[in-house]
Design a protein around this motif. Structure first.
Motif, PDB file in Angstrom:
ATOM      1  N   SER A  95     -54.352 -77.491 -26.319  1.00 27.68           N
ATOM      2  CA  SER A  95     -55.295 -76.542 -26.230  1.00 27.68           C
ATOM      3  C   SER A  95     -56.747 -77.136 -26.511  1.00 27.68           C
ATOM      4  CB  SER A  95     -55.107 -75.404 -27.312  1.00 27.68           C
ATOM      5  OG  SER A  95     -56.047 -74.347 -27.230  1.00 27.68           O
ATOM      6  N   GLY A  96     -56.612 -78.107 -27.261  1.00 26.02           N
ATOM      7  CA  GLY A  96     -57.824 -78.660 -27.531  1.00 26.02           C
ATOM      8  C   GLY A  96     -58.740 -79.709 -26.298  1.00 26.02           C
ATOM      9  N   ALA A  97     -57.721 -80.067 -25.622  1.00 24.15           N
ATOM     10  CA  ALA A  97     -58.149 -80.608 -24.298  1.00 24.15           C
ATOM     11  C   ALA A  97     -58.885 -79.630 -23.503  1.00 24.15           C
ATOM     12  CB  ALA A  97     -57.249 -81.414 -23.464  1.00 24.15           C
ATOM     13  N   TYR A  98     -58.236 -78.431 -23.103  1.00 29.32           N
ATOM     14  CA  TYR A  98     -58.765 -77.510 -22.458  1.00 29.32           C
ATOM     15  C   TYR A  98     -59.835 -76.684 -22.850  1.00 29.32           C
ATOM     16  CZ  TYR A  98     -54.487 -77.922 -19.434  1.00 29.32           C
ATOM     17  OH  TYR A  98     -53.633 -78.178 -18.635  1.00 29.32           O
ATOM     18  N   GLN A  99     -59.864 -76.810 -24.246  1.00 25.40           N
ATOM     19  CA  GLN A  99     -61.209 -75.938 -24.916  1.00 25.40           C
ATOM     20  C   GLN A  99     -62.387 -76.987 -24.761  1.00 25.40           C
ATOM     21  OE1 GLN A  99     -60.616 -73.653 -28.657  1.00 25.40           O
ATOM     22  NE2 GLN A  99     -58.367 -73.852 -28.477  1.00 25.40           N
ATOM     23  N   ALA A 100     -61.985 -78.086 -24.807  1.00 26.98           N
ATOM     24  CA  ALA A 100     -63.206 -79.119 -24.723  1.00 26.98           C
ATOM     25  C   ALA A 100     -63.804 -78.943 -23.168  1.00 26.98           C
ATOM     26  CB  ALA A 100     -62.795 -80.602 -25.031  1.00 26.98           C
ATOM     27  N   GLU A 101     -62.937 -78.873 -22.277  1.00 26.71           N
ATOM     28  CA  GLU A 101     -63.578 -78.404 -21.022  1.00 26.71           C
ATOM     29  C   GLU A 101     -64.244 -77.084 -20.845  1.00 26.71           C
ATOM     30  OE1 GLU A 101     -62.920 -80.721 -17.951  1.00 26.71           O
ATOM     31  OE2 GLU A 101     -63.387 -81.559 -19.863  1.00 26.71           O
ATOM     32  N   ILE A 102     -63.938 -76.363 -21.519  1.00 27.70           N
ATOM     33  CA  ILE A 102     -64.502 -74.907 -21.588  1.00 27.70           C
ATOM     34  C   ILE A 102     -65.935 -74.997 -22.129  1.00 27.70           C
ATOM     35  CG2 ILE A 102     -64.539 -72.636 -23.042  1.00 27.70           C
ATOM     36  CD1 ILE A 102     -61.396 -72.573 -22.479  1.00 27.70           C
ATOM     37  N   PHE A 103     -65.722 -75.740 -23.530  1.00 26.02           N
ATOM     38  CA  PHE A 103     -67.206 -75.867 -24.018  1.00 26.02           C
ATOM     39  C   PHE A 103     -68.265 -76.787 -23.164  1.00 26.02           C
ATOM     40  CE2 PHE A 103     -64.905 -75.696 -28.254  1.00 26.02           C
ATOM     41  CZ  PHE A 103     -64.985 -74.450 -28.470  1.00 26.02           C
ATOM     42  N   ARG A 104     -67.661 -77.841 -22.416  1.00 23.85           N
ATOM     43  CA  ARG A 104     -68.161 -78.538 -21.473  1.00 23.85           C
ATOM     44  C   ARG A 104     -69.122 -77.864 -20.511  1.00 23.85           C
ATOM     45  NH1 ARG A 104     -67.728 -81.719 -16.966  1.00 23.85           N
ATOM     46  NH2 ARG A 104     -65.889 -81.167 -16.576  1.00 23.85           N
ATOM     47  N   SER A 105     -68.339 -76.714 -19.869  1.00 21.63           N
ATOM     48  CA  SER A 105     -68.757 -75.839 -18.975  1.00 21.63           C
ATOM     49  C   SER A 105     -70.067 -74.922 -19.460  1.00 21.63           C
ATOM     50  CB  SER A 105     -67.833 -74.931 -18.031  1.00 21.63           C
ATOM     51  OG  SER A 105     -66.777 -76.081 -17.756  1.00 21.63           O
ATOM     52  N   ALA A 106     -69.668 -74.444 -20.876  1.00 20.87           N
ATOM     53  CA  ALA A 106     -70.639 -73.713 -21.293  1.00 20.87           C
ATOM     54  C   ALA A 106     -71.965 -74.357 -21.573  1.00 20.87           C
ATOM     55  CB  ALA A 106     -69.969 -73.146 -22.633  1.00 20.87           C
ATOM     56  N   VAL A 107     -71.994 -75.673 -22.140  1.00 26.89           N
ATOM     57  CA  VAL A 107     -72.935 -76.298 -22.257  1.00 26.89           C
ATOM     58  C   VAL A 107     -73.981 -76.496 -21.002  1.00 26.89           C
ATOM     59  CG1 VAL A 107     -74.144 -78.714 -22.944  1.00 26.89           C
ATOM     60  CG2 VAL A 107     -72.095 -77.759 -24.210  1.00 26.89           C
ATOM     61  N   ARG A 130     -75.271 -79.578 -33.579  1.00 23.05           N
ATOM     62  CA  ARG A 130     -74.802 -78.642 -34.663  1.00 23.05           C
ATOM     63  C   ARG A 130     -75.738 -77.299 -34.674  1.00 23.05           C
ATOM     64  NH1 ARG A 130     -73.989 -75.016 -37.306  1.00 23.05           N
ATOM     65  NH2 ARG A 130     -73.504 -74.921 -39.644  1.00 23.05           N
ATOM     66  N   TYR A 131     -76.792 -77.211 -34.479  1.00 26.28           N
ATOM     67  CA  TYR A 131     -77.677 -76.104 -34.427  1.00 26.28           C
ATOM     68  C   TYR A 131     -78.144 -75.510 -33.295  1.00 26.28           C
ATOM     69  CZ  TYR A 131     -77.890 -77.421 -39.532  1.00 26.28           C
ATOM     70  OH  TYR A 131     -77.671 -77.926 -40.575  1.00 26.28           O
ATOM     71  N   VAL A 132     -78.062 -76.301 -32.189  1.00 24.92           N
ATOM     72  CA  VAL A 132     -78.481 -75.649 -30.640  1.00 24.92           C
ATOM     73  C   VAL A 132     -77.503 -75.514 -29.830  1.00 24.92           C
ATOM     74  CG1 VAL A 132     -80.041 -76.147 -28.693  1.00 24.92           C
ATOM     75  CG2 VAL A 132     -80.831 -76.814 -31.195  1.00 24.92           C
ATOM     76  N   ILE A 133     -76.628 -76.645 -29.823  1.00 23.78           N
ATOM     77  CA  ILE A 133     -75.600 -76.621 -28.558  1.00 23.78           C
ATOM     78  C   ILE A 133     -74.320 -75.874 -28.839  1.00 23.78           C
ATOM     79  CG2 ILE A 133     -74.303 -78.092 -27.137  1.00 23.78           C
ATOM     80  CD1 ILE A 133     -76.446 -80.333 -27.271  1.00 23.78           C
ATOM     81  N   LEU A 134     -73.859 -76.245 -30.185  1.00 24.04           N
ATOM     82  CA  LEU A 134     -72.527 -75.670 -30.481  1.00 24.04           C
ATOM     83  C   LEU A 134     -72.482 -74.137 -30.725  1.00 24.04           C
ATOM     84  CD1 LEU A 134     -69.595 -76.331 -30.865  1.00 24.04           C
ATOM     85  CD2 LEU A 134     -70.044 -76.696 -33.171  1.00 24.04           C
ATOM     86  N   PRO A 135     -73.550 -73.548 -31.397  1.00 28.26           N
ATOM     87  CA  PRO A 135     -73.560 -72.216 -31.561  1.00 28.26           C
ATOM     88  C   PRO A 135     -73.521 -71.425 -30.053  1.00 28.26           C
ATOM     89  CG  PRO A 135     -74.980 -73.229 -33.122  1.00 28.26           C
ATOM     90  CD  PRO A 135     -74.589 -74.151 -32.159  1.00 28.26           C
ATOM     91  N   GLN A 136     -74.414 -71.943 -29.378  1.00 24.35           N
ATOM     92  CA  GLN A 136     -74.504 -71.259 -27.943  1.00 24.35           C
ATOM     93  C   GLN A 136     -73.199 -71.462 -27.195  1.00 24.35           C
ATOM     94  OE1 GLN A 136     -78.755 -70.872 -26.155  1.00 24.35           O
ATOM     95  NE2 GLN A 136     -78.942 -72.586 -27.467  1.00 24.35           N
ATOM     96  N   ALA A 137     -72.961 -72.661 -27.253  1.00 23.69           N
ATOM     97  CA  ALA A 137     -71.558 -73.094 -26.352  1.00 23.69           C
ATOM     98  C   ALA A 137     -70.620 -72.094 -26.889  1.00 23.69           C
ATOM     99  CB  ALA A 137     -71.080 -74.286 -26.565  1.00 23.69           C
TER     100      ALA A 137
END
Length: 218
Positions: A95-107, A130-137
């Motif tokens: 799942s981690g590999a797929y979620q990484a791709e989900i996050f990459r698309s969100a970014v 930590r404060y800009v990318i991850l919370p929005q992603a």
């Protein structure tokens, strides 16, 4: 015994496997969430090839094979995992590999100007992440993450292959005991549907609560 009587008698027994299914799914998904965020950080850094070297093989091989490698393969090199731990690791690492791709698309949906603004304010690369990318992603990714969680719930049925007594395994017990596989697996399918439906539709409330003001997904 008609179908209704069969359901009344065996539904409680089979439904007891839902707890184990949820345990497997929730722990694995959270593990994948942490791993996916870490892989995203690598992807946005000069270590991107390291992240891709993990993501591509995991996404390119069957989960069942990965489970067999962990449960049956590792003992040959002196590492023995119990069935529950092997199931958690297989589901979580996958799942981690797929979620990484989900996050990459969100970014990609985060305007570059926000990252440039963070840099102009003196944010380090870590602070920007930590404060800009991850919370929005995370917020942008909620619909896709819910779909991934539903996928993990369904894929947790593979744990039955190595002896975990979850939903599918209990259905197998009933099918073997009654010789009525059709009815037993219909009950199993119905319970999986209930779980997936509840989480899929419950996520809409969460989406509304954490929606980014003004974000249209464009």
């Amino acid at each position: 015994m008609d179908f209704i009587s069969f359901v009344i008698e065996y539904l409680p027994f089979i439904s007891q496997g839902m707890l184990t299914t949820l345990q497997l799914s929730i722990i694995s998904f959270l593990m994948g969430l942490i791993l996916g965020a870490f892989l995203l950080a690598l992807t946005l850094s000069p270590l991107r090839p390291v992240a891709r070297a993990y993501i591509e093989p995991i996404r390119g091989t069957p989960l069942l094979v990965q489970l067999f490698v962990l449960y049956f393969g590792l003992p040959s090199i002196g590492i023995k995992l119990d069935a529950f731990t092997a199931s958690i690791l297989a589901l979580g690492l996958n799942s981690g590999a797929y979620q990484a791709e989900i996050f990459r698309s969100a970014v990609k949906g985060i305007p570059d100007v926000q990252i440039l603004s963070a840099e102009s304010l003196g944010f380090t690369q870590y602070q920007t992440f930590r404060y800009v990318i991850l919370p929005q992603a995370l917020r942008i990714s909620i619909p896709s993450l819910v779909n991934e969680f539903v996928t993990v719930i369904k894929e947790s049925s593979l744990a039955a292959v190595i002896g975990i007594v979850e939903l599918t395994r209990r259905g197998q017990y009933v099918a073997a005991y009654t010789y009525r596989a059709f009815e037993a697996y219909l009950i199993v399918a119905f319970l999986y549907f209930v779980l997936c439906y509840v989480f899929s539709h419950g996520s809409r409330v969460l989406e509304r609560k954490v929606r980014i003001p003004g974000y249209t997904g464009a």
